[in-house]
Each structure stands twice: as C-alpha cells, then as structure tokens.
Write an enzyme that holds these catalytic residues in place. Structure first.
Site, PDB file in Angstrom:
ATOM      1  N   TRP A  52       0.803  -1.232   0.000  1.00 34.88           N
ATOM      2  CA  TRP A  52       0.000   0.000   0.000  1.00 34.88           C
ATOM      3  C   TRP A  52       0.837   1.285   0.000  1.00 34.88           C
ATOM      4  CZ3 TRP A  52      -4.689   1.979  -0.621  1.00 34.88           C
ATOM      5  CH2 TRP A  52      -4.920   3.279  -0.150  1.00 34.88           C
ATOM      6  N   GLU A  97      -6.148  18.737   4.291  1.00 38.22           N
ATOM      7  CA  GLU A  97      -4.969  17.890   4.527  1.00 38.22           C
ATOM      8  C   GLU A  97      -3.815  18.372   3.641  1.00 38.22           C
ATOM      9  OE1 GLU A  97      -6.645  13.567   5.746  1.00 38.22           O
ATOM     10  OE2 GLU A  97      -6.836  13.981   3.626  1.00 38.22           O
ATOM     11  N   TRP A 125      -4.556   0.386   3.591  1.00 37.57           N
ATOM     12  CA  TRP A 125      -3.949   1.303   4.549  1.00 37.57           C
ATOM     13  C   TRP A 125      -3.731   0.603   5.895  1.00 37.57           C
ATOM     14  CZ3 TRP A 125      -4.697   3.731   9.223  1.00 37.57           C
ATOM     15  CH2 TRP A 125      -3.980   4.920   9.438  1.00 37.57           C
ATOM     16  N   PHE A 167       2.852   9.666   9.809  1.00 37.39           N
ATOM     17  CA  PHE A 167       1.943  10.232   8.820  1.00 37.39           C
ATOM     18  C   PHE A 167       2.696  11.206   7.897  1.00 37.39           C
ATOM     19  CE2 PHE A 167      -2.762   9.740  10.290  1.00 37.39           C
ATOM     20  CZ  PHE A 167      -2.601   8.369  10.348  1.00 37.39           C
ATOM     21  N   SER A 168       1.927  11.893   7.067  1.00 38.90           N
ATOM     22  CA  SER A 168       2.547  12.713   6.016  1.00 38.90           C
ATOM     23  C   SER A 168       3.363  13.886   6.550  1.00 38.90           C
ATOM     24  CB  SER A 168       1.465  13.240   5.074  1.00 38.90           C
ATOM     25  OG  SER A 168       1.045  12.189   4.255  1.00 38.90           O
ATOM     26  N   ARG A 172      -2.264  17.792  11.321  1.00 43.21           N
ATOM     27  CA  ARG A 172      -1.237  16.972  10.660  1.00 43.21           C
ATOM     28  C   ARG A 172      -0.714  17.515   9.326  1.00 43.21           C
ATOM     29  NH1 ARG A 172      -6.042  13.907  10.381  1.00 43.21           N
ATOM     30  NH2 ARG A 172      -6.907  13.694   8.281  1.00 43.21           N
ATOM     31  N   ASP A 173       0.291  16.812   8.828  1.00 46.45           N
ATOM     32  CA  ASP A 173       0.888  16.983   7.491  1.00 46.45           C
ATOM     33  C   ASP A 173       1.732  18.257   7.372  1.00 46.45           C
ATOM     34  OD1 ASP A 173      -0.700  14.753   7.127  1.00 46.45           O
ATOM     35  OD2 ASP A 173      -2.242  15.809   5.974  1.00 46.45           O
ATOM     36  N   GLN A 200       3.759   7.705   2.025  1.00 49.64           N
ATOM     37  CA  GLN A 200       2.997   6.959   3.017  1.00 49.64           C
ATOM     38  C   GLN A 200       2.947   5.506   2.567  1.00 49.64           C
ATOM     39  OE1 GLN A 200       0.860   8.452   6.041  1.00 49.64           O
ATOM     40  NE2 GLN A 200       2.991   8.976   5.722  1.00 49.64           N
ATOM     41  N   ASN A 209       0.118   5.721  -0.091  1.00 50.89           N
ATOM     42  CA  ASN A 209      -0.691   6.914  -0.380  1.00 50.89           C
ATOM     43  C   ASN A 209       0.213   8.132  -0.525  1.00 50.89           C
ATOM     44  OD1 ASN A 209      -1.328   6.116   2.598  1.00 50.89           O
ATOM     45  ND2 ASN A 209      -1.967   8.224   2.650  1.00 50.89           N
ATOM     46  N   ASP A 210      -0.030   9.220   0.151  1.00 53.50           N
ATOM     47  CA  ASP A 210       0.587  10.521  -0.169  1.00 53.50           C
ATOM     48  C   ASP A 210       2.104  10.513  -0.438  1.00 53.50           C
ATOM     49  OD1 ASP A 210      -1.856  10.869   1.051  1.00 53.50           O
ATOM     50  OD2 ASP A 210      -1.107  12.126   2.653  1.00 53.50           O
TER      51      ASP A 210
HETATM   52  C1  FRU Z   1      -3.995  12.253   3.256  1.00 54.38           C
HETATM   53  C2  FRU Z   1      -3.787  11.663   4.647  1.00 54.38           C
HETATM   54  C3  FRU Z   1      -2.987  12.610   5.493  1.00 54.38           C
HETATM   55  C4  FRU Z   1      -2.371  11.701   6.507  1.00 54.38           C
HETATM   56  C5  FRU Z   1      -2.097  10.464   5.692  1.00 54.38           C
HETATM   57  C6  FRU Z   1      -2.218   9.183   6.457  1.00 54.38           C
HETATM   58  O1  FRU Z   1      -4.209  11.306   2.267  1.00 54.38           O
HETATM   59  O2  FRU Z   1      -5.047  11.371   5.214  1.00 54.38           O
HETATM   60  O3  FRU Z   1      -3.744  13.652   6.050  1.00 54.38           O
HETATM   61  O4  FRU Z   1      -1.208  12.217   7.069  1.00 54.38           O
HETATM   62  O5  FRU Z   1      -3.022  10.475   4.626  1.00 54.38           O
HETATM   63  O6  FRU Z   1      -1.769   8.119   5.701  1.00 54.38           O
END
Ligand code: FRU
Length: 514
Positions: free
Chosen positions: A48, A231, A75, A107-108, A181-182, A67, A50-51
């Site tokens: 998996w 985000e 996830w 996280f991001s 976050r992020d 991520q 993501n960001d």
């Molecule tokens: C965006 C998000 C971020 C977070 C991450 C978690 O896609 O939800 O806000 O840090 O993914 O994986």
C-alpha cells in the site's frame, strides 16, 4: 528421425520457458508487468502507498518518500517508503526510511536540507536532511483524546539513506485539535526563519522557528464556515510569468466534495510576510479537476538555477483507493509537473506542465496533418502498445463535442474531450473497464475550461491505467485512473454527425521506465 526428436524437444523446452513467465508467477520477468501496473508512473514494488512525502532535492537526487504500509495492500500502520531519481522519471527503490515508534505511526510530512545546520543535528560534514512529519498515536485515537497527532522530526546525515528520530519529539504538541497533521516546512529568506504550515481540521496553521526544533504559532488561514477536512498543505513563493511580481501559493488538499467527488487538491493565491498568509479565501481553485490527484505537494530545495516549482500527487482518491483492482500493490503517483503562475485578467491562476525530463521516454512519433474529421479517425498506434503522448489542436466546432476515444477488443473505452455547449473538458470512464469495486468509480468527469477558445489544445499522457489531460496550456488539468480488462490498443478521434477540424496532431510512443 533424430533431428525430428531434437526439434520436438527444443520446442517443448521453449514453450516451458514461456509459461515460466506468465503473469501471476513471481519471476523477475514479471516485475512491473502485472495487470494494470503503471509503466511510466512511480508505484511501489508491492503493498500500500498513499501521499507523497518529504520531497526534497539534494546532490543530484530527487527524493520521494511516501505513506507506506509494507504488510498489506490496504492502509495500515504508516511508514515512510523511499525512492530516489535523477530526473523524476526513472526511480530507484530504497529501504523504508521511517518506521512507526512509541509516539505513533508516521503520517505525512516534508523534508528540507538544513544548509546552515540551524538544528545542530548535522555531524559537521554535509548539511543534515531533516524530515518533518506527523506522529499519529493509535492509543490516543482509540481513547478519543483529540491530542493524538503532533509534529516530529528526524534527521539524516547520509543523504537520506538512514534517519534518526530526534530525541525531543514531538516538536509541535497538540493543543486539542483532532485533525492536526501533514507539516510542510520551508525556509523564509526575508525573516531568516523556518516556516511550518500544516492542516488543522478545516484550516491551516502556520508556525515559525529559528532551528526546526522550537516552533511558535503565528496564524491560521481558512474559509469561514467551511467544515470540510483539509490535509497536506504546501506554501511557496512563485513569480508571476512575464512579470517581476512575486505571489505566494497555498496548496491544500480537501477530503470531500472535490470537483468530481471525493478527494482533490486545491490552492489559493496571496501574499505571505513570514507570519500570515493573506489570500482571498473566497477564491479557492482546483489544481486538477480529475478524481485522481490528491495530496500534491512540491519539491524542496530545487536549485535556483533550475528555478522550477516541481510537484506530484498521489494518483488515487480515498473514495475507492483501497478497493481498486490491483493485486500486488495499490496506487501510483501522478506524473511530475512543473507549476507556473499567470495573471489572467486580474485573477491569478496556476498552470501545470508535465516536466521536460519526460522527453527521455519519448520514442517514435507520428505527425498528423490538419484535416476535417466526420465520423472516426484512427490515430497511428503500434500493436500491443498502449503508452502514448498525444498532442492535438482542434478548431472549436460550432456544436457537439471533440472526443478522443481509447478502446480495446472487449468493448471497453474511455473518452477524453471538450464539450462545446458546456464549455468544459471531460474524461468519461463510465465504460472504461472494471468498476464493480466502488459505486463512485464509473462516471463522467468535467473540468472547467480556462477561457473561451477558438482553438482547443490538448496534451494527453496515456499509461496502462491512467490518463492525464493538460488542456488550455495546463490550466485545465484532469487526472483519472481506470482498469480495463485488456489494455487499450486503439485511439480514435470521434466526430459523430459533426465536422471537427484537426489543426495539427502528434502521436508519440512512450516507453516503460521499469
Ligand atoms: C492524506 C492523509 C494525510 C495523513 C495520511 C495518512 O491522504 O489522510 O492527512 O497524514 O493520509 O496516511
């Protein structure tokens, strides 16, 4: 007779060899060859993603952290995966950079080069690379504490190959905001401070610091009354094309009600003095009208001599990202893009352009001469090949649509085009292939045309499971993914009961990066 036996044996051996590399086996020959595997977009080898995170350029390398959950194709406890590239096109996978720890999942976030070692975390040699990320603490989330996300840092003194978490983490603690976050960090030359911008539920918060460790809250920015979840923000200065004027862009991804449903990336244009972002909060714009460009952020520390603002996003949508029909891995990144800012009759707009480095995967191209199309016109493609860049300019017809249709032998198709009546671009993936994994997938998506045109210019990048449309010189961008049961092997310009004038066209074969 002996010769006959020998030849038979040889044939049997050859056919065994062929079956050894059929899809589904795990042989090296299958690597990056699975069904739907993007051929010129970044995707993790397995599991998996993501960001995009921690995008920073250093010593000839574009770093892409992301991520990552290494134990499943959905996830889970987040890590930072890692890859590097010299051109943002071909990638080398590196070991996982950050693992979850007692403070939480990773996280991001972002990364910077601490050129003057303001943090003191350098070892006296090269400047340290500092990763700034959110720790997400599960126990706190389960207990509904509202303080389970906070910002932390880690440092690397070996060009991002290994990271050490800072022992004083977190560096920004949570005052009681559930979504917190992020962090994206930049150096603000005028105030000689580091600036951190991160998402706090329905707005962004801005902090500053002399050393990446001690942070002071300075301001927040949001839309009064907005209750959507924000985000992955980004904040950067950019010169308005064709002028000496500098503006600041605040990017923020929005978790619902994107222009075509679900998650999408937006931006505001304004000014920033080192403490407060002053932008028109009624003028939020979409960076990409497609459904599949989320959490887009830009690379830090791109050399001034290059001067580009380079970005990429996660090519999926939380509406269905965990259900898409890929088996070994889930998700890819968009193509890398360079962003430019334009003053369009008093309104500032960003344009996105595929980076010039992508020329390295361009192979033979065929120029198509101008002509009027009534019915269908098949573009020159090669057998068993589906990776193309199309550059097409049309005269705006007086009615109907301009349509480019990608299709396969099992009657699946995807259309990209422009509607004269509605003055919008579109991607129609209603009949594009597999779609039973989500009710939100099969649909017709629209993108606002930037201006009313006499000429319709489209640049399209088609990979095995994604399409990216850069129309109106990059002002109307649409990124969509799709999953045909067989790769598309035919591309046609379709003009049903209409005269559509192609001014000029070019079809370029693209090669795989893997
Ligand atoms: C965006 C998000 C971020 C977070 C991450 C978690 O896609 O939800 O806000 O840090 O993914 O994986």
């Amino acid at each position: 007779m002996r010769l006959f036996l020998f030849l038979t044996l040889l044939l049997i051996l050859m056919s065994c060899e062929k079956t050894a590399v059929q899809p589904g086996s795990t042989g090296e020959a299958d690597r990056y060859n699975e069904d739907h595997r993007p051929q010129f977009h970044f995707s993790p080898e397995a599991n998996w993603m993501n960001d995009p995170n921690g995008m920073v350029y250093y010593e000839g390398e574009y770093h892409l952290f992301y991520q990552y959950y290494p134990d499943s194709t959905v996830w889970g406890p987040m890590h930072w995966g890692h890859a590097v590239s010299q051109d943002m096109v071909s990638w080398e996978h590196l070991p996982i950079a950050l693992y979850p720890d007692s403070l939480g999942y990773i996280f991001s976030g972002s990364a910077v080069i601490d050129w003057d070692n303001t943090s003191g975390l350098g070892d006296g040699g090269e400047p340290p690379m500092i990763a700034i990320f959110t720790h997400h603490e599960m126990e706190g989330e389960r207990n509904k504490t509202n303080t389970f996300q906070y910002q932390s840092i880690a440092y690397s003194n070996d060009r991002g190959r290994t990271f050490v978490k800072y022992e004083g983490n977190p560096v920004v603690s949570n005052p009681g905001i559930k979504d917190f976050r992020d962090p994206k960090v930049i150096w603000h030359e005028a105030t000689k401070k580091w600036i951190m911008v991160f998402a706090a539920y329905d707005k962004v918060r801005i902090y500053n610091s002399p050393n990446l460790i001690d942070w002071t809250f300075t301001s927040e920015f949001g839309i009064p009354g907005d209750k959507r979840l924000w985000e992955c923000p980004d904040l950067f200065p950019i010169q308005v094309e064709g002028s000496g004027e500098e503006k600041w862009v605040l990017i923020t991804s929005i978790q619902k009600e994107g222009p075509n449903g679900g998650t999408a990336t937006s931006y505001f244009v304004g000014d920033f003095d080192g403490a407060t972002f002053k932008g028109d909060n009624k003028n939020q714009k979409w960076l990409d009208y497609g459904t599949d460009n989320y959490a887009l952020v830009t690379w830090a520390d791109v050399p001034k001599s290059d001067g580009r603002r380079l970005a990429l996003g996660w090519m999926s949508n939380w509406q269905y990202a965990q259900q898409v029909p890929t088996e070994k891995w889930r998700s890819a990144m968009t193509l890398p893009r360079s962003l430019t800012l334009h003053n369009s009759s008093g309104d500032y707009v960003l344009r996105s352009h595929p980076v010039k480095e992508l020329e390295s995967i361009e192979k033979e191209s065929n120029a198509i001469s101008g002509q009027t199309i009534n019915g269908t016109f098949e573009l020159p493609t090669q057998p068993n090949h589906s990776l193309y860049k199309l550059e097409l300019s049309f005269e705006r017809p007086s009615k109907g649509i301009v349509e480019v249709r990608f299709s396969n032998d099992v009657d699946e198709s995807l259309s990209v085009g422009y509607s004269v009546a509605d003055q919008h671009y579109f991607i129609d993936r209603t009949f594009a292939g597999k779609d039973d994994f989500s009710d939100a997938f099969a649909d017709y998506h629209t993108g606002e045309a930037a201006y009313s045109h006499d000429q319709i210019d489209m640049v399209i990048y088609a990979d095995l499971s994604s399409i990216e449309l850069f129309a109106d010189q990059g002002q109307c961008v649409m990124t969509d993914i799709f999953f045909p049961n067989e790769p598309y092997n035919k591309i046609e310009i379709v003009a049903e009961n209409n005269d559509v004038k192609l001014i000029k066209g070019k079809v370029t074969k693209l090669s795989s990066i893997w």
